[in-house]
Enzyme design. Structure first.
Site, PDB file in Angstrom:
ATOM      1  N   LYS A  13       2.327  37.076 -13.596  1.00  0.00           N
ATOM      2  CA  LYS A  13       3.446  36.193 -13.955  1.00  0.00           C
ATOM      3  C   LYS A  13       3.069  34.718 -13.807  1.00  0.00           C
ATOM      4  CE  LYS A  13       6.468  37.243 -10.856  1.00  0.00           C
ATOM      5  NZ  LYS A  13       5.910  38.273 -10.038  1.00  0.00           N
ATOM      6  N   ARG A  88      15.196  38.315  -7.981  1.00  0.00           N
ATOM      7  CA  ARG A  88      14.410  39.389  -7.384  1.00  0.00           C
ATOM      8  C   ARG A  88      15.262  40.545  -6.890  1.00  0.00           C
ATOM      9  NH1 ARG A  88       9.518  36.661  -6.151  1.00  0.00           N
ATOM     10  NH2 ARG A  88       7.989  38.037  -5.196  1.00  0.00           N
ATOM     11  N   ARG A 127      -7.423  38.632  -5.685  1.00  0.00           N
ATOM     12  CA  ARG A 127      -6.800  37.337  -5.402  1.00  0.00           C
ATOM     13  C   ARG A 127      -6.906  37.008  -3.916  1.00  0.00           C
ATOM     14  NH1 ARG A 127      -0.574  36.664  -7.021  1.00  0.00           N
ATOM     15  NH2 ARG A 127      -0.143  37.621  -5.021  1.00  0.00           N
ATOM     16  N   ARG A 133      -4.281  34.061   0.428  1.00  0.00           N
ATOM     17  CA  ARG A 133      -2.850  33.958   0.708  1.00  0.00           C
ATOM     18  C   ARG A 133      -2.490  34.891   1.850  1.00  0.00           C
ATOM     19  NH1 ARG A 133       1.159  34.338  -4.426  1.00  0.00           N
ATOM     20  NH2 ARG A 133       2.275  35.762  -3.069  1.00  0.00           N
ATOM     21  N   ARG A 144       5.359  44.433  -0.122  1.00  0.00           N
ATOM     22  CA  ARG A 144       5.882  43.690  -1.272  1.00  0.00           C
ATOM     23  C   ARG A 144       6.095  44.614  -2.463  1.00  0.00           C
ATOM     24  NH1 ARG A 144       1.356  39.712  -1.459  1.00  0.00           N
ATOM     25  NH2 ARG A 144       2.119  39.064  -3.497  1.00  0.00           N
TER      26      ARG A 144
HETATM   27  P1  ADP Z   1       4.503  37.691  -5.674  1.00  0.00           P
HETATM   28  O1  ADP Z   1       5.373  37.840  -6.877  1.00  0.00           O
HETATM   29  O2  ADP Z   1       3.048  37.758  -5.983  1.00  0.00           O
HETATM   30  O3  ADP Z   1       4.911  38.575  -4.540  1.00  0.00           O
HETATM   31  P2  ADP Z   1       5.697  35.080  -5.072  1.00  0.00           P
HETATM   32  O4  ADP Z   1       4.912  33.839  -4.946  1.00  0.00           O
HETATM   33  O5  ADP Z   1       6.645  35.198  -6.221  1.00  0.00           O
HETATM   34  O6  ADP Z   1       4.621  36.235  -5.094  1.00  0.00           O
HETATM   35  O7  ADP Z   1       6.540  35.336  -3.731  1.00  0.00           O
HETATM   36  C1  ADP Z   1       5.960  35.334  -2.457  1.00  0.00           C
HETATM   37  C2  ADP Z   1       7.025  35.592  -1.392  1.00  0.00           C
HETATM   38  O8  ADP Z   1       8.017  34.542  -1.441  1.00  0.00           O
HETATM   39  C3  ADP Z   1       7.837  36.880  -1.573  1.00  0.00           C
HETATM   40  O9  ADP Z   1       7.190  37.998  -1.021  1.00  0.00           O
HETATM   41  C4  ADP Z   1       9.132  36.515  -0.822  1.00  0.00           C
HETATM   42  O10 ADP Z   1       8.974  36.604   0.578  1.00  0.00           O
HETATM   43  C5  ADP Z   1       9.325  35.055  -1.160  1.00  0.00           C
HETATM   44  N1  ADP Z   1      10.169  34.882  -2.375  1.00  0.00           N
HETATM   45  C6  ADP Z   1       9.777  34.380  -3.575  1.00  0.00           C
HETATM   46  N2  ADP Z   1      10.810  34.369  -4.452  1.00  0.00           N
HETATM   47  C7  ADP Z   1      11.869  34.887  -3.799  1.00  0.00           C
HETATM   48  C8  ADP Z   1      13.219  35.163  -4.149  1.00  0.00           C
HETATM   49  N3  ADP Z   1      13.681  34.937  -5.393  1.00  0.00           N
HETATM   50  N4  ADP Z   1      14.028  35.699  -3.212  1.00  0.00           N
HETATM   51  C9  ADP Z   1      13.590  35.946  -1.976  1.00  0.00           C
HETATM   52  N5  ADP Z   1      12.337  35.733  -1.571  1.00  0.00           N
HETATM   53  C10 ADP Z   1      11.469  35.209  -2.463  1.00  0.00           C
END
Ligand code: ADP
Length: 191
Positions: A13, A88, A127, A133, A144
């Site tokens: 994404k 989400r 990654r 990360r 996750r």
């Molecule tokens: P990925 O999609 O690879 O898991 P992101 O960078 O989108 O990575 O998100 C990393 C973390 O940030 C998530 O595991 C969560 O803890 C938090 N996060 C991101 N977006 C949201 C959201 N919309 N609601 C709640 N937590 C979020």
């Protein structure tokens, strides 16, 4: 163009959003990036979010919504945006719809990147080696993916029900995936 990008962690994404940002000249708004910036800045919100993110769980809906609203109110988002990492869960779907209505900027489309889970695990491992990360450890990745299946999969069904979902094959060369994403956008808005 106002669009949401959906897909599992590691589905690409973020990468596709960066490319679309160039192609469409609209900002890429990633709630993960906004949260990581708050963590780095050591704001009270960032401190709260950090432990939750490191555990692979979702940060509370109000924190993320507040951050998102602030970002969407910035002038560059008036011409459109690519939303990555939001919504989400189903509560966030409702919150987003209400927020965009308030801003007078309804969503045009939700694009879902489809990638089989074996490949997802492989990509995240790659990654992790490159970017380090903190939430890319095998245990957190498993969590996750579990949270994704449980809470985020229903988001795609929500967009399907309201007739806004387009699914795109997320496997292959970056350029090919980009082409498929562009072709899935409402053509009247990309001309
Ligand atoms: P990925 O999609 O690879 O898991 P992101 O960078 O989108 O990575 O998100 C990393 C973390 O940030 C998530 O595991 C969560 O803890 C938090 N996060 C991101 N977006 C949201 C959201 N919309 N609601 C709640 N937590 C979020």
């Amino acid at each position: 163009m106002r669009l949401v990008l959906l897909g599992a962690p590691g589905s690409g994404k973020g990468t596709q959003a960066e490319r679309l940002k160039q192609q469409l000249a609209i900002p890429h708004i990633s709630t993960g990036d906004l949260l990581r910036a708050a963590v780095r800045a050591g704001t009270p919100l960032g401190l709260k979010a950090k432990a939750v993110m490191d555990a692979g769980q979702l940060v509370s809906d109000d924190i993320v919504l507040g951050m998102l609203e602030e970002r969407l109110r910035q002038p560059d988002a008036a011409s459109g945006f690519i939303l990555d990492g939001y919504p989400r869960n189903l509560a966030q779907c409702a919150a987003l719809q209400a927020l965009l209505e308030r801003l007078g900027q309804p969503l045009d489309v939700a694009i879902k990147l489809d990638v089989p889970s074996e490949l997802i695990v492989e990509r995240i491992a790659g990654r992790a080696a490159k970017e380090g990360r903190k939430d890319d450890t095998p245990e957190t990745v498993r969590e996750r993916l579990r949270v994704y299946a449980e809470q985020t999969e229903p988001v795609a069904s929500y967009f399907e029900r309201i007739g806004k979902l387009r699914c795109v094959d997320g496997v292959g060369e970056l350029e090919d995936i980009s082409r498929r994403v562009l072709a899935a956008l409402p053509q009247t808005l990309t001309a």
